[in-house]
Design an enzyme around this catalytic site. Structure first.
Site, short mmCIF file in Angstrom:
data_model
loop_
_atom_site.label_atom_id
_atom_site.label_comp_id
_atom_site.label_asym_id
_atom_site.label_seq_id
_atom_site.Cartn_x
_atom_site.Cartn_y
_atom_site.Cartn_z
CG ASP A 38 -5.21 23.11 -47.75
OD1 ASP A 38 -5.83 24.00 -48.37
OD2 ASP A 38 -4.53 22.24 -48.31
CG ASP B 167 -0.39 20.48 -48.57
OD1 ASP B 167 -0.06 21.67 -48.81
OD2 ASP B 167 -1.30 19.90 -49.17
CG ASP C 165 1.03 25.46 -46.67
OD1 ASP C 165 0.48 26.54 -46.92
OD2 ASP C 165 0.70 24.38 -47.20
#
Length: 881
Positions: A326, A611, A615
């Site tokens: 990410d 997070d 996900d």
């Protein structure tokens, strides 16, 4: 247990003497004294004494015990004492290891303890879930684990997955309405939430009704016992190898036993020797040493902000060839700051707000009202993007709590990754207003009007093109853009998804999350290590590409794809294209899984960071799921195998280096153990076939097994990583650790040590004493294995590795050397270990013959440099057995 689902909200709150402002600290104290901590009672653990006794259940230990008893009945007191000493010492070491493992597990539990958000004394707090008490007001949001059972008192589209209790995989849509029934199945108690379930959508306020063992999950916990931790793939592989090796060695021991009987050795001595040979030859410490080295590796990673939840993750880290990361918070600082604002056809900086301007004032208030974050006493709670908006207001002395109190929230539609919008409703100056913020590309098609200094006007294609150009300009400079809009609604209207249209455009607020200083270096290290870093983000492609170029992920010739472009590709097309794509923008959870699978189908080992709740599927799909420790939801942490305590991409790279080093050290420890044991077996086979006297007394082999296995092997496992560790390519995860080439090295080094051991034996025989020959063979093998520990520290010469770079190897060598010489010199120990007296010349031969194998191996490594290179390649890339 009371049926709180059938009680009204007022009745439940009255029972616990609480308001929506939460309980007071004095109530917290009294409730904790009454109900205890919010913890499940643990299954009664084994006592240390029970653990100690369990160490004697091993088959080989039982055989040794029988042999010791037989030996004692025949008057062989010395052998009996040594055997019992070895058995007891091994049991003590096993017990200590078990206790330390439990302590490490408790530390890990403390590190991963879930956080609960509660309201107490009209203030929002984050506390450990174990500190939640009945009567607390919980604030639940998407991604949270429910820490206790409770009655919903305010509901905003809450959905909860209760599969851990009911087995139903579908999320349950919750309500705050009272259920007017006396008995209702657990899955139908829609106004209740239960400990252990997880929030998948929306938010709610909940009054805690039961904690700890009084919860629904507590009932289940009282009926079951905890499951045992699974062995890692490496441990399973080694256990299987150990079983095969044990079978071979036991067969050899039986043959040796029969040969000794044939040669006239009495049955007891033949049996004692065969058993001792089996115990000495089988590397029963192998599995324990692997566990210890892995555990030490996880501790080191924890100190470097990588909390490894599963030991197998340490092994897999060394194989990682793709890191899907990410952007926000991992590659960047996760400290969003407002930079540029656009409203009323004007672009201005964050410090040029004019609160006297009606539109600018409304935009500022909207950014604080349509917002779930807060900043209290310097503590930032909430999404970094929303925190930036709150901090923007604080720059103008605006307090978010005062503004929200003046314009209280009536209803809301929480943000989710599919809609990319958040909406709230408020009463503002006598009017009822719906405020919405979100992604411009989603909000723009829903705009009907635009607010200007001249009033509200129709939204034209010219307005749209102008706003898109402004947005593109912001994005090209790496800025993240949020669009704001509003509409009037009817009084007491409860918002629904159907309301998110026909808006009046208000403005754009852009922010920047600058890259971490260490990100550029970490990306460079990745590329040098043969690892491809990939950015996967929800941001615009232009924004993501700008950051990716800045830190070195997006290079010339690489592509960036948006989720919509990804949707047009079949799985096969994506698989063919995936190697050229370095940035994915505007992606959904389904996209992330497809990206991970595409790489896995190409035989790559994929690490994936995340997070959020969305996900979790991709984290599970990845070979290494990595959750964010600071911004990560409890759901993402639970789905991951590793947690980054600092949310830092550079920590992942450090962990990969540690993973590679741990694997290399384990392999070197195995090489040390098996080559030394091979030497002992070959020496015995040689003397048996040559009809020579037995080279070792049973106590000799037991002494060698105790002394030359564990300490040097563990010391090798503590070897520091090589400087060029991240210049090697990732190893093949499917490559067996015990390849043909590796086993050839073990055999060749074992033969070398065995040759010099037998030379010592023959020199002793020339003195005319079988006792001296046995003592010299024992001493040479023991000391030769101690020297061999230095050979097994790495593939290069010890001078290149660093003679004194691993102090633990010298400590292990020193302890072994001292103990060996004490046995050879002190009369009481000589009698105990069946040692014959040696002259100075014989001592000289022992030291010379013991060190020669190490000298030969070191010279070979120095001269044949290509061997070092190939060894390094074999360890890092993998072997084909």
């Amino acid at each position: 247990m009371k049926a709180y689902f059938s009680k009204t909200i007022e009745e439940v709150m009255k029972e616990f003497n609480v308001s929506k402002g939460g309980i007071s600290e004095s109530q917290v104290k009294s409730h904790r004294e009454k109900y205890g901590y919010n913890e499940l009672a643990e299954v009664k653990k084994k006592s240390v004494f029970r653990v100690f006794l369990d160490q004697f259940k091993d088959l080989l230990v039982i055989i040794l015990l029988i042999a010791a008893i037989v030996s004692m009945t025949t008057g062989s007191t010395e052998s009996t004492i040594v055997i019992f000493a070895v058995i007891v010492l091994n049991a003590i070491l096993g017990t200590v290891q078990h206790v330390k493992a439990e302590q490490s597990l408790n530390s890990l539990k403390a590190l991963s303890s879930p956080i609960a958000k509660v309201i107490r004394d009209n203030q929002k707090h984050e506390i450990l879930s174990k500190d939640v008490v009945p009567g607390d007001i919980l604030v639940l949001e998407a991604g949270d684990y429910v820490p206790a059972d409770g009655r919903i008192i305010e509901n905003y589209s809450l959905q909860v997955n209760e599969s851990s209790l009911t087995g139903e995989s579908e999320s349950v849509i919750k309500t705050s309405e009272t259920i007017l029934k006396d008995e209702v199945a657990l899955g139908d108690q829609k106004n209740m939430v239960f400990s252990g379930s997880l929030v998948t959508y929306g938010r709610a306020l909940v009054i805690v009704t039961n904690t700890g063992m009084n919860t629904e999950i507590g009932k289940i916990a009282s009926l079951i016992e905890t499951t045992k931790e699974k062995k890692t793939p490496l441990q399973v592989s080694l256990d299987n190898f150990g079983k095969k090796l044990a079978t071979i060695i036991l067969i050899i021991s039986v043959i040796i036993f029969l040969l000794n009987m044939y040669r006239g050795v009495n049955i007891l001595d033949s049996l004692m020797f065969a058993v001792a040979l089996a115990v000495a030859a089988i590397p029963e410490a192998l599995s324990s040493i692997v566990t210890i080295v892995l555990a030490i590796g996880t501790q080191k990673m924890a100190h470097e902000n990588a909390i490894v939840k599963q030991l197998k993750a340490v092994e897999s880290l060394g194989c990682v060839s793709i890191i899907c990361s990410d952007k926000t918070g991992t590659l960047t600082q996760n400290k969003m700051k407002v930079r540029k604002i656009y409203t009323d056809d004007k672009i201005f900086n964050f410090d040029e707000f004019d609160l006297n301007n009606k539109i600018q004032n409304f935009l500022m208030n909207s950014s604080i009202l349509c917002n779930d974050s807060s900043v209290e006493n310097g503590t930032e709670i909430g999404d970094p993007t929303e925190v930036a908006l709150v901090n923007l207001g604080k720059n103008y002395s605006l307090d978010e709590l005062d503004i929200r109190k003046s314009y209280p929230r009536i209803s809301e539609i929480p943000f989710d990754s599919d809609r990319k919008l958040m909406s709230t409703s408020h009463e503002v100056d006598g009017k009822y207003i719906m405020l919405t913020k979100g992604a411009l590309d989603v909000l723009l098609p829903r705009i009907k009007y635009i607010a200007t200094s001249e009033g509200i006007s129709e939204f034209t294609s010219k307005d749209k093109i102008l706003i898109e150009n402004v947005n593109r300009g912001f994005s090209e400079n790496g800025l993240r853009v949020l669009a704001f809009a509003y509409k009037e609604i009817k009084k007491d209207h409860i918002l629904s998804l159907d309301d998110e249209n026909e808006y009046t455009f208000l403005g754009l607020i852009s922010m920047i999350d600058p890259p971490r200083e260490e990100s550029t270096k970490a990306v460079e290290d990745c590329i040098n290590a043969g690892i491809k870093p990939i950015m996967i983000t929800g941001d615009h492609k232009i924004t993501a590409s700008a950051i990716a170029k800045q830190i070195g992920i997006l290079k010339s010739g690489d592509e960036a794809l948006e989720g919509t472009e990804l949707d047009k590709l079949s799985d096969e097309e994506l698989k063919n294209k995936v190697e050229n794509v370095s940035v994915y923008a505007r992606v959904s959870p389904e996209h992330k899984i497809r990206i991970v699978r595409a790489w896995q189908e190409k035989g790559k080992v994929v690490a994936m960071t995340g997070d959020g709740v969305n996900d979790a599927p991709a984290l599970k799909q990845a070979d290494i799921g990595i959750a964010m420790g600071i911004t990560g939801t409890e759901v993402s942490k639970d789905a991951s195998s590793m947690i980054l305590a600092d949310d830092n991409f550079a920590t992942i790279v450090k962990s990969v280096a540690n993973g590679r080093n741990v694997y290399t050290n384990i392999k070197n420890s195995i090489k040390f153990l098996l080559s030394g044991n091979t030497a002992a077996i070959l020496a015995v086979i040689y003397t048996s076939l040559a009809s020579l006297p037995i080279p070792f007394a049973p106590v000799h082999l037991l002494f060698i097994n105790l002394l030359t296995d564990s300490l040097p092997a563990i010391a090798i496992g503590l070897e520091k990583p090589k400087n060029d560790l991240l210049k090697e390519k990732p190893r093949n995860i499917n490559a067996p650790i015990l390849s043909k080439n590796f086993l050839k090295k073990i055999l060749s080094e074992g033969i070398l040590i065995a040759i010099f051991t037998m030379l010592a034996f023959h020199i002793g025989l020339k003195s005319g004493s079988a006792g001296v020959a046995s003592t010299m063979a024992f001493s040479t093998l023991c000391l030769g294995r101690l020297f061999h520990g230095f050979n097994c520290r790495g593939d290069k010469s010890i001078f290149k590795i660093g003679v004194f770079s691993n102090i633990y190897s010298w400590i292990a060598f020193g302890i072994g050397l001292v103990l060996l010489n004490l046995v050879l010199i002190l009369e009481p120990l000589k009698n105990l270990f069946e040692i014959s007296s040696l002259n100075s010349t014989q001592f000289g031969y022992i030291y010379l013959l013991a060190v020669l194998p190490t000298i030969i191996i070191q010279v070979y490594k120095i001269i044949f440099k290509q061997d070092s290179a190939s060894d390094s390649k074999e360890i890092s890339v993998g072997e084909n057995a």
